[in-house]
Motif scaffolding. Structure first.
Motif, short mmCIF file in Angstrom:
data_model
loop_
_atom_site.label_atom_id
_atom_site.label_comp_id
_atom_site.label_asym_id
_atom_site.label_seq_id
_atom_site.Cartn_x
_atom_site.Cartn_y
_atom_site.Cartn_z
N PHE A 196 0.81 -1.22 0.00
CA PHE A 196 0.00 0.00 0.00
C PHE A 196 0.85 1.28 0.00
N LEU A 241 1.65 1.43 -3.91
CA LEU A 241 0.51 1.46 -4.83
C LEU A 241 0.21 2.85 -5.42
N PRO A 242 0.15 3.93 -4.60
CA PRO A 242 -0.11 5.26 -5.20
C PRO A 242 0.95 5.66 -6.22
N ILE A 259 0.29 3.74 -9.40
CA ILE A 259 -0.90 4.28 -10.09
C ILE A 259 -0.53 5.59 -10.80
N ASN A 260 0.18 6.48 -10.08
CA ASN A 260 0.57 7.76 -10.69
C ASN A 260 1.49 7.56 -11.89
N PHE A 270 -5.12 14.23 -5.53
CA PHE A 270 -5.53 12.93 -6.06
C PHE A 270 -4.81 11.78 -5.34
N THR A 271 -3.53 12.00 -5.03
CA THR A 271 -2.76 10.97 -4.30
C THR A 271 -3.39 10.73 -2.93
N ILE A 297 -6.36 8.58 -3.37
CA ILE A 297 -5.92 7.17 -3.56
C ILE A 297 -5.63 6.55 -2.19
N GLN A 328 -7.53 3.24 -1.21
CA GLN A 328 -6.83 2.11 -1.82
C GLN A 328 -7.08 0.78 -1.10
#
Lengths: 191, 182
Positions: free
Chosen positions: A59, A62-63, A66-67, B23-24, B27, B31
């Motif tokens: 986790f 993950l960001p 994704i970015n 936006f992060t 997430i 998530q």
């Protein structure tokens, strides 16, 4: 039968009266309570199966992943947009040039008009050749005029020759000219 | 940037100022719930990871269409549910034509779930949930694990509350039968 009731009670689907009756039965009926406890054990077991510990790092990264994917998608989108814009520009320029150079669409070779196009090309090249010969005569002999007669296969060429050598030169060139026409009248109109 | 912003403020910040940090934060907020929903629905980490990423990529593209009429969580779960069901359809088609890699889920789960106890739990959960039809599984997971109300599930699945209650009831009965053998 009990399971239906257990599910409804567990899921809070019973109305107040049904709920009160269910709870009273739990207190008074031992078998009913045992069956409901068994139901709860199964529910707890299922929740326990779902309570899984996974790698903490997942986790955290993950960001970022994704970015990165979003950035990569945006780049791809820009390339596709540029390609579409370029293709559109090429098509527009092509059609503008067709209009500008006054080339009608039937001059474009397609499988259906190939034969007519070839025939037209040959006739155009023949005319070009005839013009070249005529211009040769011009350079040698100062041709004064060139007229088409009523029949397209007859040509009248008039020229003015100053010297006799010029006349010979003109006649040699005119020989080539004759090959391209069934009938040519050559008239020396002199000075 | 103030990290104590509400999710509505984060969404507005992203839509109006294209603030990537907002936006992060969105997430990070969602998530885990999205990943676990996907994992329970799909049964393996590789697929869950892929769909979770797809959810946020879709969210990035479509967030400007969010009207603030529904809760953001409901809206995100709607996207997630649609993507999961589409993914299951694609997986079935791949499996039908023999393109599905049957080995990958086992190896990928072993990467993310490290100890034996958790691996066994995941396998048991998968063996029970995957026996439910997709729609029933979806309702059961949204209600039982994601703790959503029937009204929220109705919005997500575009189904009536009555039909959802019936679906949940059938799913629970099947689960009871399956869990007796575990």
């Amino acid at each position: 039968m009990n399971n239906d009731l257990f599910i409804k009670y567990y899921d809070n689907q019973l109305n107040d009266q049904e709920k009160a009756e269910f709870e009273a039965k739990l207190k008074n009926d031992q078998d009913f309570k045992l069956a409901y406890d068994e139901f709860l054990v199964i529910q707890q077991k299922l929740k326990n199966f779902a309570n899984i510990y996974i790698n903490d790092n997942y986790f955290v990264t993950l960001p970022v992943r994704i970015n990165n994917r979003i950035s990569a998608n945006n780049k791809k989108l820009k390339i596709v947009k540029s390609a579409i814009a370029f293709s559109f520009t090429v098509v527009v320029v092509f059609f503008i040039s067709l209009y500008y150079f006054n080339v009608s669409p039937d001059k474009i070779i397609t499988p259906t008009n190939t034969n007519s196009f070839i025939a037209e090309s040959i006739s155009t090249s023949q005319q070009q050749e005839q013009q070249n010969i005529a211009s040769n005569i011009n350079t040698n002999t100062n041709i004064n005029s060139e007229k088409n007669t009523s029949t397209s296969k007859e040509k009248i060429v008039t020229y003015s020759a100053l010297e006799s050598d010029d006349v010979e030169l003109a006649e040699q060139d005119v020989d080539d000219f004759i090959n391209n026409y069934q009938s040519v009248k050559i008239i020396n109109i002199g000075k | 940037m103030d990290y104590n912003l509400s999710e509505t403020e984060l969404v507005k910040l992203f839509i109006e100022k294209k603030d990537e940090r907002a936006f992060t934060l969105i997430i990070k907020q969602y998530q885990e719930s999205i990943y676990w929903h996907c994992l329970r629905m799909l049964g393996n980490h590789a697929d869950a990871d892929e769909v979770t990423q797809q959810v946020f990529i879709t969210l990035y593209k479509k967030l400007h269409t969010f009207k603030f009429e529904a809760k953001l969580s409901t809206w995100i779960f709607t996207i997630t549910s649609n993507l999961v069901l589409n993914y299951i359809k694609k997986r079935k088609i791949k499996a039908f034509f023999g393109f599905d890699d049957l080995e990958h889920d086992i190896s990928d789960n072993s990467d993310i779930v490290q100890d034996l106890d958790n691996k066994m739990k995941l396998e048991k959960l998968k063996s029970v949930l995957q026996k439910l039809p997709e729609k029933q599984r979806q309702v059961f997971i949204l209600r039982n694990f994601d703790d959503l109300s029937y009204e929220e599930i109705a919005q997500i699945t575009n189904t009536s509350v009555g039909a959802l209650k019936a679906s949940y009831h059938h799913a629970q009965k099947k689960i009871m039968e399956l869990m007796k053998n575990e």
